[in-house]
Design an enzyme around this catalytic site. Structure first.
Site, mmCIF file in Angstrom:
data_model
loop_
_atom_site.group_PDB
_atom_site.id
_atom_site.type_symbol
_atom_site.label_atom_id
_atom_site.label_comp_id
_atom_site.label_asym_id
_atom_site.label_seq_id
_atom_site.Cartn_x
_atom_site.Cartn_y
_atom_site.Cartn_z
ATOM 1 N N HIS A 1 0.833 -1.196 0.000
ATOM 2 C CA HIS A 1 0.000 0.000 0.000
ATOM 3 C C HIS A 1 0.880 1.263 0.000
ATOM 4 C CE1 HIS A 1 -3.782 2.189 1.164
ATOM 5 N NE2 HIS A 1 -2.884 3.052 1.624
ATOM 6 N N GLU A 2 1.803 1.320 0.949
ATOM 7 C CA GLU A 2 2.656 2.506 1.050
ATOM 8 C C GLU A 2 3.599 2.610 -0.146
ATOM 9 O OE1 GLU A 2 1.670 4.664 3.035
ATOM 10 O OE2 GLU A 2 0.418 3.364 4.293
ATOM 11 N N GLU B 1 -4.658 7.692 -3.149
ATOM 12 C CA GLU B 1 -5.140 6.425 -2.616
ATOM 13 C C GLU B 1 -5.361 5.408 -3.744
ATOM 14 O OE1 GLU B 1 -4.864 6.096 0.467
ATOM 15 O OE2 GLU B 1 -5.984 4.277 0.947
HETATM 16 ZN ZN ZN Z 1 -3.219 5.159 1.786
#
Ligand code: ZN
Length: 496
Positions: free
Chosen positions: A260-261, A290
């Protein structure tokens, strides 16, 4: 480039430097700073941020912005000016006393939120929360809006997106998604206990690093460390760092957080160097940001193709627990869908419903159609309707997220906007790239990364979210590609 713009550029570069320096201090606070240094560190960060704000909103900057013009509206200069003017207008509209009073109110709200959580008692948070809602309403009326007071708050995180647009897309999403979740609940659940055995944390850390090497995180311009809450942070395109959290009783949570990061970091490492130190070398909106993290976490990390490549490696690392697990069993386990109370622990399918509930509450609160004291009851009703589960206490319900105690209204919807953008982008990448799935199956990520850089990353803030979506998909924000992806993937997994 004319001399006014050159003057502006060097002024703005100083603002960017001050902000980056504050970000370094904040990164250190979350990773290596000794426990007792917190109080002074908060002052140091506040000083740097105050200087950045003072330089940015000074009369000198205002004068230069007023004088500056770009001859060609398609030029880089025009892009710079339009973003700087937008930022300036927002930053200079709010009276400093209001900002100061709000900062103090947030300090109190954070404390009463913690107390309320500890005692599972919303009433301890109620009056501080109400004050923050009042501040948000005031801010909205000072900055101004055309249609909905929430537009102004949303605009801070998702520029130019309106409440009406979000409502339309989210209502469609909700009416399609609730029945899917209900159908899945009738189906047989996969066995997933092996994911929650006790694992060696140093091996889990190594696994995360192996995955970062596999997907090609640029360690010459970044690094990974541990922190309580994972995040990514940018000091410059030459230094974009990520953090992760390892849980010894969860095989995959750290790995998904790392992916995710990584998605966030890849975005900012990929911005064209011409935007360095201009305030444009960042993600264009939180929703687009995002979308990049969710694309890597979900469309890649939770795909069968990804694990076809990686599972044998995991089995070598953890032979005791994994040697008899098949690819299909593993894939089903990491994609188990189960309605739950806590947003951050939610699976890919139910997650958006947690966000929709918060968005609906926020929009009505800011508009004055709801009062804070009505929220706990409304929370339970909506949880029952959307997810079929109801919290037994307020700590697992309305008090679970930190956002409202920070006065951050308008932030929540960007999580689901990101989910929807990610599906729209990934669908287009699949059309454009020759056999993306088999590339993933063989551990090749360069074609996908190049596509993302060409169509999204390089622009930083120089292209708006709407422009990106339109240029890539020829249409606007839509829930359809995500719904199609969910129906195909989970219809297959749960056989409905
Ligand atoms: Zn995020």
């Amino acid at each position: 480039m004319n001399s006014t713009i050159l003057n502006l550029k060097s002024r703005i570069a100083e603002v960017a430097d001050l902000k980056s320096a504050a970000a370094v201090l904040e990164w250190d606070q979350e990773t290596y700073m000794p426990d007792n240094a917190g109080e002074v560190r908060a002052l140091q960060v506040a000083t740097l941020r105050k200087f950045a704000h003072t330089v940015f909103t000074s009369d000198e900057t205002a004068k230069l912005l007023d004088e500056a013009t770009a001859d060609d509206q398609e030029s880089d200069e025009a892009r710079l000016l339009s973003i700087w003017k937008r930022d300036f207008e927002r930053a200079s509209k709010l009276p400093p006393e209001l900002v100061f009073e709000k900062t103090k109110a947030i300090g109190r709200a954070k404390e009463s939120w913690k107390q309320a959580r500890l005692h599972q008692d919303f009433t301890r948070f109620e009056s501080d929360f109400s004050r923050l809602v009042d501040f948000a309403r005031q801010e909205s009326s000072i900055i101004g809006y055309d249609e909905h007071p929430y537009d102004t708050l949303l605009d801070e995180f998702e520029p130019n997106m309106t409440t009406r647009e979000v409502k339309t897309v989210f209502e469609h999403l909700r009416s399609s998604l609730v029945p899917i979740v209900q159908t899945i609940q009738q189906c047989k659940q996969p066995a997933d206990q092996f994911l929650y055995e006790t694992y060696d944390v140093s091996k889990l850390w190594d696994l995360g690093m192996d995955v970062l090497h596999l997907v090609g995180y640029d360690f010459t311009r970044g690094r990974q460390d541990l922190s309580t809450h994972p995040f990514s942070t940018t000091f410059d395109i030459s230094d974009v760092r990520i953090t992760t959290r390892i849980a010894e009783n969860n095989l995959v949570s750290g790995l998904f957080s790392t992916l995710h990061e990584f998605g966030h970091a890849l975005y900012e490492q990929g911005v064209d160097p011409k935007w360095q130190r201009t305030l444009l070398a960042e993600g264009t909106s939180l929703g687009i940001h995002e979308s990049q993290s969710r694309l890597w976490e979900n469309h890649i990390g939770r795909s069968q193709a990804f694990w076809e490549y990686l599972l044998p490696h995991l089995q070598t690392k953890f032979p005791n627990t994994l040697q008899n697990i098949t690819l299909s069993e593993f894939y089903r386990a990491i994609n188990k869908v189960q309605p739950s109370l806590i947003r951050v622990d939610a699976d890919e399918v139910t997650y958006p419903l947690h966000v929709l509930l918060r968005f609906e509450i926020e929009a009505d609160l800011i508009e004055g159609r709801l009062e804070v004291r009505e929220l706990p009851e409304l929370w339970r009703t909506k949880m029952q309707t959307y997810l079929g589960v109801v919290p037994e206490n307020e700590t697992d319900g309305i008090l679970q997220d930190i956002h409202w105690s920070l006065g951050a209204f308008g932030y929540f919807p960007t999580y689901t906007l990101g989910t929807l953008y990610a599906a729209q982008f990934f669908e287009q990448a699949s059309f454009a790239l020759d056999n993306l799935e088999s590339q993933i199956r063989s551990g090749q990520y360069s074609p996908l990364k190049n596509w993302l850089k060409t169509h999204i990353h390089q622009f930083g803030r120089a292209k708006s979210a709407k422009e990106l979506v339109f240029d890539i998909t020829n249409t606007s924000l839509s829930a359809e590609p995500w719904l199609k992806y969910i129906k195909t993937k989970y219809g297959d997994l749960y056989e409905f």
